[in-house]
Scaffold this motif. Structure first.
Motif, PDB file in Angstrom:
ATOM      1  N   ASP A   1       0.861  -1.108   0.103  1.00 17.86           N
ATOM      2  CA  ASP A   1       0.026  -0.109  -0.187  1.00 17.86           C
ATOM      3  C   ASP A   1       0.948   1.333  -0.008  1.00 17.86           C
ATOM      4  OD1 ASP A   1      -2.272  -1.566  -0.007  1.00 17.86           O
ATOM      5  OD2 ASP A   1      -2.715  -1.295   2.324  1.00 17.86           O
ATOM      6  N   ARG A   2       2.130   1.189   0.863  1.00 13.41           N
ATOM      7  CA  ARG A   2       2.831   2.439   0.703  1.00 13.41           C
ATOM      8  C   ARG A   2       3.452   2.649  -0.301  1.00 13.41           C
ATOM      9  NH1 ARG A   2       8.338   2.560   4.078  1.00 13.41           N
ATOM     10  NH2 ARG A   2       8.743   4.960   4.122  1.00 13.41           N
ATOM     11  N   GLN A   3       3.933   1.554  -1.072  1.00 11.12           N
ATOM     12  CA  GLN A   3       4.506   1.587  -2.444  1.00 11.12           C
ATOM     13  C   GLN A   3       3.766   2.060  -3.333  1.00 11.12           C
ATOM     14  OE1 GLN A   3       5.750  -2.303  -2.789  1.00 11.12           O
ATOM     15  NE2 GLN A   3       8.115  -1.788  -2.369  1.00 11.12           N
ATOM     16  N   ARG A   4       2.527   1.502  -3.514  1.00 12.07           N
ATOM     17  CA  ARG A   4       1.577   2.069  -4.535  1.00 12.07           C
ATOM     18  C   ARG A   4       1.124   3.594  -4.153  1.00 12.07           C
ATOM     19  NH1 ARG A   4      -1.286  -2.178  -3.921  1.00 12.07           N
ATOM     20  NH2 ARG A   4      -2.774  -1.377  -2.262  1.00 12.07           N
ATOM     21  N   GLU A   5       0.919   4.024  -2.981  1.00 14.72           N
ATOM     22  CA  GLU A   5       0.714   5.436  -2.692  1.00 14.72           C
ATOM     23  C   GLU A   5       1.804   6.262  -3.100  1.00 14.72           C
ATOM     24  OE1 GLU A   5      -0.247   8.216   1.044  1.00 14.72           O
ATOM     25  OE2 GLU A   5       0.172   6.200   1.438  1.00 14.72           O
ATOM     26  N   LEU A   6       3.014   6.035  -2.723  1.00 18.56           N
ATOM     27  CA  LEU A   6       4.116   6.724  -3.428  1.00 18.56           C
ATOM     28  C   LEU A   6       4.256   6.820  -4.838  1.00 18.56           C
ATOM     29  CD1 LEU A   6       6.587   8.517  -2.549  1.00 18.56           C
ATOM     30  CD2 LEU A   6       7.931   6.426  -2.345  1.00 18.56           C
ATOM     31  N   LEU A   7       4.030   5.651  -5.519  1.00 18.68           N
ATOM     32  CA  LEU A   7       4.051   5.718  -7.069  1.00 18.68           C
ATOM     33  C   LEU A   7       2.956   6.712  -7.557  1.00 18.68           C
ATOM     34  CD1 LEU A   7       5.124   4.678  -9.668  1.00 18.68           C
ATOM     35  CD2 LEU A   7       3.851   2.728  -9.341  1.00 18.68           C
ATOM     36  N   LEU A   8       1.844   6.447  -7.129  1.00 16.78           N
ATOM     37  CA  LEU A   8       0.819   7.173  -7.652  1.00 16.78           C
ATOM     38  C   LEU A   8       0.798   8.741  -7.397  1.00 16.78           C
ATOM     39  CD1 LEU A   8      -2.195   5.103  -6.691  1.00 16.78           C
ATOM     40  CD2 LEU A   8      -1.373   5.290  -8.967  1.00 16.78           C
TER      41      LEU A   8
ATOM     42  N   GLU B   1      10.691  17.310  -3.880  1.00 14.38           N
ATOM     43  CA  GLU B   1       9.491  17.615  -3.819  1.00 14.38           C
ATOM     44  C   GLU B   1       8.401  16.612  -3.413  1.00 14.38           C
ATOM     45  OE1 GLU B   1       9.866  21.614  -6.625  1.00 14.38           O
ATOM     46  OE2 GLU B   1       9.228  19.537  -7.463  1.00 14.38           O
ATOM     47  N   VAL B   2       8.457  15.300  -4.165  1.00 20.65           N
ATOM     48  CA  VAL B   2       7.562  14.254  -4.004  1.00 20.65           C
ATOM     49  C   VAL B   2       7.860  13.686  -2.575  1.00 20.65           C
ATOM     50  CG1 VAL B   2       7.346  12.021  -4.369  1.00 20.65           C
ATOM     51  CG2 VAL B   2       7.730  13.682  -6.383  1.00 20.65           C
ATOM     52  N   ALA B   3       9.045  13.723  -1.872  1.00 22.02           N
ATOM     53  CA  ALA B   3       9.090  13.365  -0.519  1.00 22.02           C
ATOM     54  C   ALA B   3       8.573  14.254   0.408  1.00 22.02           C
ATOM     55  CB  ALA B   3      10.966  13.282  -0.295  1.00 22.02           C
ATOM     56  N   GLU B   4       8.816  15.630   0.073  1.00 24.59           N
ATOM     57  CA  GLU B   4       8.236  16.374   1.164  1.00 24.59           C
ATOM     58  C   GLU B   4       6.607  16.426   0.968  1.00 24.59           C
ATOM     59  OE1 GLU B   4       9.597  20.125  -0.144  1.00 24.59           O
ATOM     60  OE2 GLU B   4      11.583  19.991   0.942  1.00 24.59           O
ATOM     61  N   HIS B   5       5.973  15.998  -0.341  1.00 26.23           N
ATOM     62  CA  HIS B   5       4.620  16.008  -0.341  1.00 26.23           C
ATOM     63  C   HIS B   5       4.003  14.758   0.558  1.00 26.23           C
ATOM     64  CE1 HIS B   5       0.735  16.874  -2.365  1.00 26.23           C
ATOM     65  NE2 HIS B   5       0.671  15.309  -2.279  1.00 26.23           N
ATOM     66  N   VAL B   6       4.752  13.657   0.649  1.00 24.59           N
ATOM     67  CA  VAL B   6       3.887  12.509   1.313  1.00 24.59           C
ATOM     68  C   VAL B   6       4.816  12.460   2.933  1.00 24.59           C
ATOM     69  CG1 VAL B   6       3.938  11.410  -0.727  1.00 24.59           C
ATOM     70  CG2 VAL B   6       5.770  11.058   0.310  1.00 24.59           C
TER      71      VAL B   6
END
Length: 247
Positions: A152-159, A177-182
């Motif tokens: 679930d975590r991988q799928r959420e990060l990929l999306l 920016e992706v890291a900060e967003h999640v």
């Protein structure tokens, strides 16, 4: 669920065998096919240097009752055909195991993908043999639901990465920016996306045609592991972005 890919050597006589051998550089993709009462109907996409010659050869073949060109462009024609000898459809119907579309044929060899219980796959092999067809088992593996490949975590990060344009060209979002967003560290984001990419690319490569196989593949359900083929950048926007069966 086991998924098998068979390379079926078609005998002389059926139109697809004769015409594809005559035009060995041509590719025939059966988009849809339906067996009828004593005949089969199909929509076929033909790709060839001399596509007009291929269509004329189809029209001149005794096994085709009708040939209608539905669409054409340079080197490609989509053709609706009616044939009296749909051998692969007959074998599939008798075995109770449908052939997955599209179905590709080149130079008299059909690439047949099927998914079903081992007994059904074995029955298809017997039915092919009954019709005088020989085949190689290119691969047998367990078909996995794509949703089960990732956590679930991988799928959420990929999306999230996709939605924010991390995989766009050029990128609209950086790894930071992706890291900060999640709400995770950049290093964690990078490592997780690398694992996701490795998993997704492996699954994709498994489905590519003409893939080299591991030794010892037989007709028993098994998973064929693809070679590692993934890469990842930790950068921000400023950084460089066959078993043979015979009867």
């Amino acid at each position: 669920m086991p998924q098998a890919r068979l390379l079926v050597d078609l005998p002389d006589g059926p139109w697809i065998a004769d015409v594809s051998r005559e035009y060995s550089d041509a590719g025939f993709r059966v988009l849809t096919a339906v067996p009828g009462e004593g005949a089969g109907f199909a929509l076929v996409r033909v790709t060839a240097r001399d596509v007009d010659g291929v269509v004329e050869a189809m029209r001149g073949h005794d096994a085709l009752a009708s040939v209608s060109v539905m669409a054409t462009e340079e080197g490609v024609a989509t053709v609706r055909i009616e044939t009296d000898a749909p051998l692969l459809l007959v074998a599939a119907k008798r075995s109770g195991l449908p052939i997955e579309m599209p179905l590709d044929i080149e130079n008299g060899v059909a690439q047949v993908d099927v998914t079903g219980e081992h007994e059904r796959v074995a029955e298809l092999g017997r039915r092919l043999g009954d019709l005088g067809l020989t085949f190689n088992v290119e691969r047998v593996r367990q078909r996995v639901d794509p949703a089960q490949l990732l956590t679930d975590r991988q799928r959420e990060l990929l999306l999230t990465a996709v939605d924010r344009g991390y995989y766009d060209v050029p990128r609209r979002s950086t790894l930071t920016e992706v890291a900060e967003h999640v709400g995770i560290a950049k290093s964690t984001c990078s490592e997780t996306l690398q694992r996701v990419e490795r998993t997704v690319v492996r699954e994709f490569v498994d489905d590519l045609p003409h893939r080299p196989l591991d030794d010892g593949i037989d007709a028993n359900p098994a998973t064929v592991t693809a070679a590692d083929s993934a890469s990842e950048s930790n950068s921000d926007r400023s950084e460089p972005n066959h078993t043979t069966h015979r009867t």
